[in-house]
Design a protein around this motif. Structure first.
Motif, PDB file in Angstrom:
ATOM      1  N   THR A  27       0.856  -1.185   0.000  1.00  0.00           N
ATOM      2  CA  THR A  27       0.000   0.000   0.000  1.00  0.00           C
ATOM      3  C   THR A  27       0.891   1.234   0.000  1.00  0.00           C
ATOM      4  OG1 THR A  27      -0.158   0.201   2.419  1.00  0.00           O
ATOM      5  CG2 THR A  27      -1.784  -1.208   1.318  1.00  0.00           C
ATOM      6  N   ALA A  28       0.489   2.221  -0.762  1.00  0.00           N
ATOM      7  CA  ALA A  28       1.269   3.452  -0.830  1.00  0.00           C
ATOM      8  C   ALA A  28       1.080   4.257   0.449  1.00  0.00           C
ATOM      9  CB  ALA A  28       0.827   4.267  -2.040  1.00  0.00           C
ATOM     10  N   SER A  29       2.118   4.962   0.861  1.00  0.00           N
ATOM     11  CA  SER A  29       2.039   5.782   2.069  1.00  0.00           C
ATOM     12  C   SER A  29       0.887   6.774   1.971  1.00  0.00           C
ATOM     13  CB  SER A  29       3.350   6.553   2.259  1.00  0.00           C
ATOM     14  OG  SER A  29       4.420   5.656   2.461  1.00  0.00           O
ATOM     15  N   GLY A  30       0.202   6.955   3.088  1.00  0.00           N
ATOM     16  CA  GLY A  30      -0.887   7.920   3.134  1.00  0.00           C
ATOM     17  C   GLY A  30      -2.177   7.436   2.503  1.00  0.00           C
ATOM     18  N   SER A  31      -2.292   6.146   2.233  1.00  0.00           N
ATOM     19  CA  SER A  31      -3.484   5.630   1.565  1.00  0.00           C
ATOM     20  C   SER A  31      -4.584   5.272   2.557  1.00  0.00           C
ATOM     21  CB  SER A  31      -3.139   4.379   0.753  1.00  0.00           C
ATOM     22  OG  SER A  31      -2.334   4.696  -0.361  1.00  0.00           O
ATOM     23  N   VAL A  32      -5.817   5.444   2.111  1.00  0.00           N
ATOM     24  CA  VAL A  32      -6.986   4.931   2.822  1.00  0.00           C
ATOM     25  C   VAL A  32      -7.493   3.757   2.005  1.00  0.00           C
ATOM     26  CG1 VAL A  32      -9.300   5.409   3.679  1.00  0.00           C
ATOM     27  CG2 VAL A  32      -7.538   7.192   3.774  1.00  0.00           C
ATOM     28  N   ILE A  33      -7.351   2.561   2.538  1.00  0.00           N
ATOM     29  CA  ILE A  33      -7.678   1.342   1.791  1.00  0.00           C
ATOM     30  C   ILE A  33      -9.063   0.870   2.201  1.00  0.00           C
ATOM     31  CG2 ILE A  33      -6.959  -1.012   1.281  1.00  0.00           C
ATOM     32  CD1 ILE A  33      -5.032   1.187   0.313  1.00  0.00           C
ATOM     33  N   THR A  34     -10.004   0.961   1.277  1.00  0.00           N
ATOM     34  CA  THR A  34     -11.390   0.593   1.557  1.00  0.00           C
ATOM     35  C   THR A  34     -11.826  -0.670   0.822  1.00  0.00           C
ATOM     36  OG1 THR A  34     -12.149   2.048  -0.211  1.00  0.00           O
ATOM     37  CG2 THR A  34     -12.047   2.973   2.011  1.00  0.00           C
ATOM     38  N   GLY A  35     -10.981  -1.160  -0.087  1.00  0.00           N
ATOM     39  CA  GLY A  35     -11.307  -2.368  -0.844  1.00  0.00           C
ATOM     40  C   GLY A  35     -10.167  -3.363  -0.775  1.00  0.00           C
ATOM     41  N   ASN A  36     -10.452  -4.604  -1.086  1.00  0.00           N
ATOM     42  CA  ASN A  36      -9.431  -5.645  -1.045  1.00  0.00           C
ATOM     43  C   ASN A  36      -8.308  -5.364  -2.041  1.00  0.00           C
ATOM     44  OD1 ASN A  36     -10.956  -6.958   0.855  1.00  0.00           O
ATOM     45  ND2 ASN A  36     -11.891  -8.382  -0.596  1.00  0.00           N
TER      46      ASN A  36
END
Length: 449
Positions: A401-410
């Motif tokens: 995951t990239a820095s500063g990301s909000v991961i809402t999906g798989n």
């Protein structure tokens, strides 16, 4: 069938100056009552009967959380220790064996002492001790090796008060005999109570054999005040520290490490200064818990390192060679072998695969205000700093995951997930904005003069 235990825990403990029942005050991270139950439970008793009174529901709940099979009876009126034991006897109807009377506020009697009482051939066995300051303890009046009677301090003569052998209150007798002796008690004494201690004289009057088993005074310490609770805590911690070091644990500043009732630590583990262990913690061999960590309800495997300044909450499971660094909190999460969580991170309701790296500032957003949701991260993944993982979500093995990301999906296996707005640079805007703000500040300053 073994012995039966009768544990008296009905008193209010007025000298504690507390709304909480005395036996529920914490000692070594758990209720005082648990310590008394533990000593007796090691005997593998056939039955445990707990006598409750003040705060009965809370006391019974605490007892059952330690041993679900305990039988609870209530002493609605506190009319003395003999009356309390009488309330327990119907619960032992049909029990064949010896019964031990213990006290919920006397936490340090050793199992070996209770075994010595059970091994005595006497009909009635009383646990005694020689006190450094006998004070207001009841006295044991003996003739040779026979116990003649027990005298409460308030009813004792001057000669009897000069006796150094004191009564702990702990007794042992065949359950049927104990029931008979208790049934014959009267309250003809200075306090108008039914004294359990009177059964010693009653047993001798029937020609029965009554004897004393002795133990160190420290085992009989009862807790009646906050000062005595603090004294008991200090004694408990001192014993736990010595035991840990004897078992091969290194502590750099032992006096600053605090253990719980059931802390288990393997040999060659190193514990730094100012570490606190709450209940249900197991640390395997060759781990390291660095300074200023707080752990409870967790398991740390061989070779793992925790801290400094880390918190492991219930359900945290760290496999071998996991590293949890400073200002990291783990709750109800499994970290497989070699996972690294260096700093400033919260992992809750999660499973992290082996050799995954969790970047600084990562949070598993596990709570939606009503329900908890789980995050799953595969092996050899790389979670960039300041990633928000909005559960329920899965990040595949070898993904990033990239820095500063909000991961809402798989995130599929091996993929890179970027969940952030594209950066835009506004030329000269910072200077113009600051000039505007400074002008406004000057205007306001002039207006107030």
């Amino acid at each position: 069938m073994g012995a039966a235990l009768i544990i008296l825990a009905a008193g209010q403990g007025t000298r504690m100056n507390s709304d909480r029942p005395k036996v529920l005050h914490p000692l070594g991270g758990v209720p005082i009552l648990w310590h008394a139950m533990a000593a007796g439970q090691a005997l593998e008793p056939g039955q445990i009967v707990l006598v409750t009174g003040h705060g009965a529901e809370a006391v019974e709940a605490a007892a059952r959380s330690y041993d679900a099979e305990v039988v609870c009876v209530r002493q609605e009126q506190q009319l003395g220790t003999g009356h309390a034991v009488a309330q327990a006897m119907p619960a032992l109807a049909g029990f064949s064996g010896r019964a031990l009377v213990l006290y919920g506020d006397t936490p340090f009697i050793r199992t070996e002492t209770l075994q010595a009482m059970l091994a005595s051939p006497a009909d009635l066995v009383v646990l005694g001790f020689t006190a450094a300051d006998p004070g207001r303890y009841g006295r044991l009046v003996v003739q040779g090796d026979r116990l003649e009677r027990i005298v409460e301090w308030k009813d004792a003569t001057e000669d009897e008060r000069a006796i150094g052998l004191c009564n702990s209150g702990v007794m042992c007798a065949d359950a049927d005999l104990l029931a008979e002796l208790v049934a014959g008690l009267t309250n003809d004494n200075a306090a108008g109570e039914y004294y359990l201690t009177d059964i010693a004289a009653a047993a001798r009057a029937r020609g029965l054999d009554a004897r004393v088993v002795t133990c160190p005074e420290a085992e009989t310490l009862g807790i009646n005040t906050r000062a005595e609770l603090a004294q008991a805590e200090a004694g408990f911690q001192a014993r736990m520290r010595v035991e840990a070091m004897e078992n091969g644990v290194t502590m750099q500043a032992p006096d600053t490490v605090f253990f719980s009732f059931d802390t288990v630590i393997g040999r060659d583990t190193v514990i730094g200064p100012n570490v606190v262990f709450g209940p249900r913690v197991t640390i395997e061999s060759e781990a390291e818990i660095r300074s200023f960590c707080h752990l409870e309800g967790c398991h740390v495997s061989r070779g793992a390192t925790v801290g400094p300044f880390a918190r492991l909450r219930p359900g945290a499971e760290l496999a071998e060679d996991v590293h949890v660094g400073n200002f990291v909190e783990i709750k109800n999460a499994i970290l497989d072998e070699g996972v690294k969580v260096g700093h400033l991170t919260y992992l809750g309701d999660a499973h992290v695969g082996e050799h995954t790296n969790i970047g600084a500032g990562t949070v598993t957003c596990n709570y939606d205000g009503v329900f908890k949701h789980r995050t799953t991260i595969g092996a050899h993944a790389f979670i960039g700093s300041d990633t928000m993982l909005v559960a329920p979500v899965t990040v595949g093995a070898h993904a990033m995951t990239a820095s500063g990301s909000v991961i809402t999906g798989n995130v599929p296996e091996g993929a890179l997930a970027v969940g952030r707005a594209r950066q835009e640079n506004k030329a000269g805007l910072a200077v113009r904005l600051f000039e505007k703000l400074k002008a406004e500040a000057a205007r306001r300053k002039g207006k107030t003069r």
